[in-house]
Design an enzyme around this catalytic site. Structure first.
Site, mmCIF file in Angstrom:
data_model
loop_
_atom_site.group_PDB
_atom_site.id
_atom_site.type_symbol
_atom_site.label_atom_id
_atom_site.label_comp_id
_atom_site.label_asym_id
_atom_site.label_seq_id
_atom_site.Cartn_x
_atom_site.Cartn_y
_atom_site.Cartn_z
ATOM 1 N N HIS A 113 0.835 -1.210 0.000
ATOM 2 C CA HIS A 113 0.000 0.000 0.000
ATOM 3 C C HIS A 113 0.869 1.259 0.000
ATOM 4 O O HIS A 113 0.688 2.166 -0.827
ATOM 5 C CB HIS A 113 -0.911 -0.012 1.230
ATOM 6 C CG HIS A 113 -1.799 1.180 1.339
ATOM 7 N ND1 HIS A 113 -3.091 1.187 0.873
ATOM 8 C CD2 HIS A 113 -1.585 2.423 1.863
ATOM 9 C CE1 HIS A 113 -3.640 2.370 1.105
ATOM 10 N NE2 HIS A 113 -2.740 3.146 1.704
ATOM 11 N N GLU A 114 1.832 1.310 0.906
ATOM 12 C CA GLU A 114 2.676 2.495 1.026
ATOM 13 C C GLU A 114 3.596 2.667 -0.180
ATOM 14 O O GLU A 114 3.914 3.796 -0.565
ATOM 15 C CB GLU A 114 3.512 2.430 2.307
ATOM 16 C CG GLU A 114 2.698 2.471 3.598
ATOM 17 C CD GLU A 114 1.903 3.767 3.735
ATOM 18 O OE1 GLU A 114 2.322 4.795 3.162
ATOM 19 O OE2 GLU A 114 0.867 3.753 4.418
ATOM 20 N N HIS A 167 1.928 4.841 -2.774
ATOM 21 C CA HIS A 167 2.087 6.275 -2.499
ATOM 22 C C HIS A 167 3.507 6.732 -2.830
ATOM 23 O O HIS A 167 3.715 7.796 -3.422
ATOM 24 C CB HIS A 167 1.794 6.561 -1.024
ATOM 25 C CG HIS A 167 0.366 6.312 -0.621
ATOM 26 N ND1 HIS A 167 -0.709 6.798 -1.333
ATOM 27 C CD2 HIS A 167 -0.167 5.636 0.443
ATOM 28 C CE1 HIS A 167 -1.829 6.432 -0.737
ATOM 29 N NE2 HIS A 167 -1.527 5.720 0.329
#
Length: 425
Positions: free
Chosen positions: A19-20, A23
């Site tokens: 997920h990170e 980003h």
């Protein structure tokens, strides 16, 4: 227990890091400085400063990680008046490193008690040098200077031009969306791996695969892999669902199967064994769905199973918001930890299915328009697009604060409910 703990750490870590990374990747593509990419939480163990300006850290607690973008709401102010620092000066009297840590020392560092700083726009730092409070000394700070924080981690400073709010609306929107997008991609890939691990994709038809077990009543009766069971006690079974529903009520009862093999039809007699499932006795004959081992089918299964799971999750979400809400419908880290033990019982296939399920959950929850979640940030981006200007910093900060307070309260309630549900009741 050790196996369960290790599995939980790996699954939870993969979810958060993937997920990170979404980003991280799109922030870098958008010209946003990612000051730190951390694997794990808590105290720093080791770190490495990359040539791209990002500091990569490994932290003590092996649960997840985070991305720290310049100018984002979680990028805290480092220097306050009265902070003792030491400065490393490079050529042209520009500060190259600012040390605020007692754990790290700089050779030939100039001691300074900070009185004021501007590390965003004009890039300077001033204060009392060597304890002399009779005069304030100001130093220019290099655009790519670093600051050594109290725990010894060295990060780039965050000038205005590389901060998150300075990026274009489209790049900020994509950066916010990239985390949930990565979790969807993870689910697709994981479902593909699950199909490989289980030897192919379940066809869903009435074609069967006989379990390789001496206690399989189907095998004993003469049923072979790739046979089609077209009827049970004379009742047609066109697909796997119909076949399962026909056999389950017939525990310990003599049953006639009509099968097709090589274009010929024959009948075989079996007596399904009674097995306990969810408190009920159901009939089992030792067969599974036939598998399609075609590479194309395996690749396609990642998308079809993700879509099927997504529809189920949205259905559950709609059930909650339409007046049937219960804390038992939600689960936090405690619930994930408790459920991990069930997933590990089914081996690699069970763990992969669990990972895909959680990844889709994380994507969907993060896209909800709740302030402080990715969905809330995306909503603010869309409002900015309509207004053609962003909300004021105070309004946005207030909205985010309300969202954080709501999420903290919800997490506390969910965690306590999970503890009661799995460990007390």
């Amino acid at each position: 227990m050790i196996k369960m703990i290790i599995t939980f750490i790996i699954v939870f870590g993969i979810l958060v890091i993937v997920h990170e990374f979404g980003h991280f990747y799109f922030a870098k593509r958008g010209g946003i400085l990612v000051r730190e990419f951390s694997i794990g939480m808590g105290p720093k163990l080791v770190y490495h400063r990359g040539k791209d300006g990002t500091t990569y850290t490994l932290r003590l607690l092996p649960v997840g990680g985070y991305v720290r973008m310049a100018g984002a709401e979680d990028d805290e102010e480092e220097l306050k008046p009265g902070t003792p620092v030491s400065l490393f000066i490079r050529e042209h009297d520009r500060v190259e490193r600012i040390n605020t840590s007692k754990k790290s020392t700089l050779f030939n560092g100039i001691p300074l008690e900070v009185t004021a700083t501007d590390l965003e726009n004009e890039l300077w730092i001033e204060g009392y040098e060597n304890g002399d409070e009779s005069a304030v000394k100001r130093y220019a700070v290099d655009h790519d200077a670093t600051i050594i924080e109290s725990d010894g981690t060295e990060l780039r400073i965050a000038p205005k031009d590389v901060q998150f709010p300075s990026a274009s609306l489209g790049r900020r929107l994509m950066t916010n969306f990239a985390g949930p997008m990565n979790n969807v991609l993870l689910a697709i890939v994981t479902f593909m791996l699950m199909s490989i691990a289980q030897g192919g994709v379940a066809t869903g038809t009435n074609q069967v695969q006989v379990a390789s077990s001496p206690v399989s009543v189907a095998q004993t009766a003469g049923v072979k892999t790739n046979d089609k069971i077209v009827a049970v006690n004379g009742k047609a079974t066109k697909d796997w669902t119909a076949l399962s529903q026909a056999i389950q009520p017939l525990a310990n009862k003599q049953t006639t199967l009509t099968i097709q093999r090589d274009g010929k039809t024959q009948k075989l007699t079996v007596t399904p064994k009674g097995e306990k499932s969810n408190g009920k006795t159901v009939g089992m004959i030792g067969i599974t769905q036939a598998k399609d081992k075609n590479v194309g089918a395996i690749l396609l299964s990642g998308f079809t199973q993700t879509w099927t799971m997504t529809k189920l999750l949205f259905g559950a979400l709609w059930h909650m918001v339409s007046g049937h809400f219960s804390l038992n419908d939600l689960g936090g880290p405690v619930a994930i930890f408790a459920t991990t033990s069930q997933a590990t019982q089914f081996g690699l296939v069970g763990i992969l299915n669990f990972l895909a399920f959680l990844s889709l959950n994380l994507a969907i929850v993060n896209l909800l328009p709740i302030p402080a979640l990715d969905g809330g940030k995306i909503l603010l981006n869309l409002i900015e697009a309509v207004r053609r200007k962003p909300l004021s910093e105070n309004v946005e900060a207030g909205i985010t604060l309300v969202g954080v307070a709501f999420l903290v309260l919800l997490m506390l309630l969910v965690t306590w409910n999970d503890i009661e549900r799995y460990f007390i009741r």
